[in-house]
Design an enzyme around this catalytic site. Structure first.
Site, mmCIF file in Angstrom:
data_model
loop_
_atom_site.group_PDB
_atom_site.id
_atom_site.type_symbol
_atom_site.label_atom_id
_atom_site.label_comp_id
_atom_site.label_asym_id
_atom_site.label_seq_id
_atom_site.Cartn_x
_atom_site.Cartn_y
_atom_site.Cartn_z
ATOM 1 N N GLU A 143 37.123 29.649 33.669
ATOM 2 C CA GLU A 143 36.401 30.477 34.634
ATOM 3 C C GLU A 143 34.923 30.086 34.719
ATOM 4 O O GLU A 143 34.140 30.422 33.818
ATOM 5 C CB GLU A 143 36.506 31.949 34.257
ATOM 6 C CG GLU A 143 35.812 32.863 35.251
ATOM 7 C CD GLU A 143 36.021 34.341 34.964
ATOM 8 O OE1 GLU A 143 35.783 35.149 35.875
ATOM 9 O OE2 GLU A 143 36.417 34.682 33.834
ATOM 10 N N GLU A 241 38.349 42.407 38.587
ATOM 11 C CA GLU A 241 37.406 42.388 37.471
ATOM 12 C C GLU A 241 36.084 43.019 37.917
ATOM 13 O O GLU A 241 35.094 42.336 38.161
ATOM 14 C CB GLU A 241 37.193 40.958 36.962
ATOM 15 C CG GLU A 241 36.537 40.931 35.589
ATOM 16 C CD GLU A 241 36.225 39.531 35.120
ATOM 17 O OE1 GLU A 241 36.379 39.277 33.912
ATOM 18 O OE2 GLU A 241 35.808 38.694 35.936
#
Length: 264
Positions: A143, A241
């Site tokens: 990520e 998220e």
């Protein structure tokens, strides 16, 4: 079929138990969830899955951001044996909980190092654990994070750098986690990137820009982005998220009202 996955850490306050978070996500209509594997016993997850079936779509917590943070760093060669041990533990946890993906964060910049050295060490660390994840059938998703608002000093703050790492590792079990919040802050061109490089992407996160709250309004017109993801053939979960601007349940109701097709 694209579906949203609740994030059982970020979507709730710390005062809410893990079991209550799980049940709240299920009550709100989610079919999937993600969380930090180190913070919960796998047996509890197995029990919760039997009581209220949710697919564990992704788990964070395998790599860290900086030295002394209690997790191995992807870019530190001296952490490589530690990383391999933790990956074996994470893979065992993932298999016990039917989770197909583990999130790796890139770690902070090391003083005096070039970007090329950071990349070299990250690639070598990932190659070292590839046999573990390939044998287990688990995918690592790297990520890239934004260095402007949330993670100053982070290494790998662009999709291009993450793609270089993924391509150099060369494993079907190492992909990019494309976080729409982070990449809108850093580079924009979300739909173009998704269309051109979807073969390197293994998972997605979304949140509102700015603020990192539930994805309602803000800079990103999310429906066309979701349509672009679907057009690539991706039909898995997209992780929410975000930190809610209100209670978790109120935020979930708002998300469900705005995106009914993405909850079961």
């Amino acid at each position: 079929m694209l579906r949203f996955a609740a994030h059982l850490e970020m979507n709730f306050g710390k005062e809410v138990s893990f079991a209550d978070r799980w049940h709240a996500a299920a009550d709100s209509g989610f079919a999937g969830c993600e969380f930090v594997w180190r913070q919960h016993e796998w047996q509890e997850v197995q029990d919760l899955r039997k009581a209220r079936p949710l697919q564990v779509s992704c788990m964070g917590g395998t790599t860290g951001f900086q030295t002394g943070g209690g997790r191995p760093l992807l870019t530190r060669p001296e952490d490589r044996e530690w990383l391999a041990r933790d990956v074996r533990t994470a893979v065992d946890y993932a298999q016990r909980t039917a989770c197909p993906r583990l999130i790796f964060v890139p770690g902070n910049l090391q003083p005096g190092w070039s970007i090329e050295r950071h990349r070299k060490e990250a690639v070598e660390s990932l190659r070292a654990i590839v046999p573990i994840v390939e044998e287990a059938g688990v995918t690592v998703v790297l990520e890239p994070l934004n260095s402007k608002a949330d993670h100053p000093g982070i290494y790998c703050d662009s999709s291009a750098e993450a793609m270089r790492i993924v391509e150099q590792v060369g494993s079907r079990n190492v992909k990019l986690l494309y976080d729409i919040y982070h990449m809108q802050i850093m580079e924009g061109s979300l739909i173009e990137t998704i269309r051109k490089h979807h073969d390197l992407i293994g998972y997605y996160h979304v949140a509102k820009v700015p603020g990192r709250h539930e994805p309602l309004g803000g800079e990103v017109n999310l429906p066309p982005v979701l349509e672009a993801i679907a057009e690539t053939g991706y039909d898995g979960f997209i992780g929410l998220e975000y930190s809610p601007e209100r209670s978790a349940e109120e935020a979930y109701r708002s998300v469900k009202a705005a995106y009914p097709a993405y909850l079961r």
